[in-house]
Motif scaffolding. Structure first.
Motif, mmCIF file in Angstrom:
data_model
loop_
_atom_site.group_PDB
_atom_site.id
_atom_site.type_symbol
_atom_site.label_atom_id
_atom_site.label_comp_id
_atom_site.label_asym_id
_atom_site.label_seq_id
_atom_site.Cartn_x
_atom_site.Cartn_y
_atom_site.Cartn_z
ATOM 1 N N ALA A 60 0.866 -1.178 0.000
ATOM 2 C CA ALA A 60 0.000 0.000 0.000
ATOM 3 C C ALA A 60 0.904 1.230 0.000
ATOM 4 O O ALA A 60 1.625 1.477 0.965
ATOM 5 C CB ALA A 60 -0.911 -0.007 1.222
ATOM 6 N N THR A 62 -2.791 3.634 -1.307
ATOM 7 C CA THR A 62 -3.498 2.875 -2.335
ATOM 8 C C THR A 62 -2.765 1.564 -2.571
ATOM 9 O O THR A 62 -1.520 1.526 -2.556
ATOM 10 C CB THR A 62 -3.607 3.672 -3.650
ATOM 11 O OG1 THR A 62 -4.342 2.903 -4.602
ATOM 12 C CG2 THR A 62 -2.253 4.009 -4.219
ATOM 13 N N ASP A 99 -3.781 9.200 2.617
ATOM 14 C CA ASP A 99 -4.268 7.869 2.260
ATOM 15 C C ASP A 99 -3.212 7.042 1.551
ATOM 16 O O ASP A 99 -2.227 7.570 1.025
ATOM 17 C CB ASP A 99 -5.502 7.971 1.369
ATOM 18 C CG ASP A 99 -6.699 8.574 2.086
ATOM 19 O OD1 ASP A 99 -6.684 8.608 3.336
ATOM 20 O OD2 ASP A 99 -7.630 9.022 1.403
ATOM 21 N N THR A 136 -8.268 2.186 -1.980
ATOM 22 C CA THR A 136 -7.747 3.284 -1.160
ATOM 23 C C THR A 136 -7.961 2.963 0.313
ATOM 24 O O THR A 136 -9.061 2.573 0.720
ATOM 25 C CB THR A 136 -8.445 4.603 -1.512
ATOM 26 O OG1 THR A 136 -8.182 4.921 -2.881
ATOM 27 C CG2 THR A 136 -7.927 5.736 -0.636
ATOM 28 N N GLY A 180 -5.921 -1.116 -6.558
ATOM 29 C CA GLY A 180 -6.312 0.282 -6.554
ATOM 30 C C GLY A 180 -7.150 0.688 -5.355
ATOM 31 O O GLY A 180 -7.598 1.841 -5.273
ATOM 32 N N VAL A 225 -0.631 7.938 -1.537
ATOM 33 C CA VAL A 225 -1.270 8.577 -2.671
ATOM 34 C C VAL A 225 -0.502 9.856 -3.000
ATOM 35 O O VAL A 225 -0.016 10.550 -2.116
ATOM 36 C CB VAL A 225 -2.742 8.915 -2.348
ATOM 37 C CG1 VAL A 225 -3.388 9.705 -3.467
ATOM 38 C CG2 VAL A 225 -3.514 7.628 -2.091
#
Length: 364
Positions: free
Chosen positions: A41, A52, A50, A68, A66, A44
């Motif tokens: 992960a 992604t 966050d 989030t 993808g 962003v």
């Protein structure tokens, strides 16, 4: 044998990879021996906290790709927030995490999940579709791989920077050689023709031919200066310049209206996401000029701002905007994208005609 030390030796080959995504993919494949599905992960782009799920190995449904994840949500978000490794041996019934992503986890058949932090690179997670427990050995192995990935990415970024610096230095050397050789020769030709003009007397034909040669020499000098400026640009700035120059050429081909790119000063380099935002915004601005301005000429300019950021302007000599001209979806979308990156977009019309579209972005 210490599991972390053994894992470090086993994964040492990752450091030799000079591609960031390849390094992460190699780590995911190595960790699949600990579980059935593995992901990284990543943060962003922009100022969002966050993450992604950018790279995944072993998934079945595609639902994870993808996805989030905000800090604190699920196990991945929990580890992102705390910065410490954590695992659950029964994901769907665990009281230690939120169950924001239960549906996706259930569809994937994941029973237990282990996640370790990777610093600025995000979170590395390993999921198993069988019952059991991860334990300290699995955590040590995942942490060792995460450390190796961080090292591999650092090596990849240094190698990329070294390549860019080498290319930039070679371009600068070529620019200096051209300035000293071709530039000096063009100056000498221009000076020589100016002297001939005084010696020609009143022959109009020769004077006209000489005037044409002087104009051509001047055009060659301007072209050389533009080439030297391009050669001296950093690779990141060069990429932006190439994209915008191509858009100006496409605009000229579509409309028959003159469109030129002017690069001022030495603009700062941009992250890829910011470059994409600038290029998309300029294309939208040129499309608006094509549709509404009735312009005879357009200039796209790129420069450094007084605060060290980037300023891009699209200026036309068209009919301008009125006070009641509605703001289109494209302009609103560009303004929103600039705002997410900490920038601003302004569109101003001169009362006598002409409009300037001005995008300013910080360069953190």
């Amino acid at each position: 044998m210490d599991p972390a030390a053994g894992a470090a030796r086993e994964h040492a080959g990752i450091v030799g990879l000079l591609d960031r995504r390849a390094a992460v993919r190699a780590a995911l494949e190595l960790l699949r021996t600990e579980g059935d599905v593995v992901w990284v992960a990543e943060p962003v782009e922009g100022d969002s906290p966050d993450l992604t799920l950018a790279q995944i190995a072993g998934d079945r449904t595609g639902q994870l790709r993808g996805l989030t994840v905000s800090h604190g949500l699920g196990l991945t978000g929990k580890v992102a927030g705390t910065g410490t490794p954590s695992w659950v041996d029964d994901y769907l019934s665990s009281a230690e995490i939120t169950h924001t992503f239960d549906r996706v986890i259930d569809l994937e058949g994941v029973q237990r999940l282990l996640a370790v932090p990777m610093g600025r690179l995000g979170v590395l997670a390993v999921g198993a579709r069988t019952t059991g427990t991860f334990g300290g050995r699995a955590v040590a192995r995942a942490e060792a791989v995460a450390d190796e990935v961080a090292l591999a990415v650092a090596v990849a970024e240094r190698a990329r920077l070294a390549r860019e610096v080498a290319v930039h230095e070679e371009r600068s050397r070529i620019a200096a050689d051209l300035h000293d050789s071709v530039g000096a020769l063009l100056f000498a030709i221009g000076s020589g023709m100016a002297g001939l003009s005084d010696a020609l007397g009143a022959d109009p034909e020769l004077a006209a031919r000489l005037a044409r040669l002087q104009d051509q020499a001047g055009e060659a000098s301007v072209a050389l200066r533009d080439s030297l400026r391009t050669l001296r640009s950093s690779p990141a700035v060069l990429a932006l310049s190439v994209a915008l120059r191509a858009d100006c050429a496409a605009f000229r081909d579509r409309t028959g209206t003159a469109a030129e790119l002017v690069v001022l000063d030495d603009p700062p380099a941009l992250a890829p996401s910011r470059t994409e935002a600038v290029v998309a915004g300029v294309r939208e601005a040129l499309l608006n000029v094509e549709k509404h301005a009735g312009a005879s000429a357009v200039v796209v300019s790129v420069a450094a701002s007084v605060t060290g950021g980037l300023v891009v302007a699209v200026t036309d000599d068209g009919v301008g905007l009125t006070a009641d001209t509605p703001r289109g979806i494209g302009l609103t979308t560009t303004a929103d994208a600039a705002g997410r990156l900490g920038g601003t977009l302004r569109v101003v019309s001169d009362p006598s005609g002409g409009t300037t579209w001005r995008l300013e972005l910080p360069c953190p």
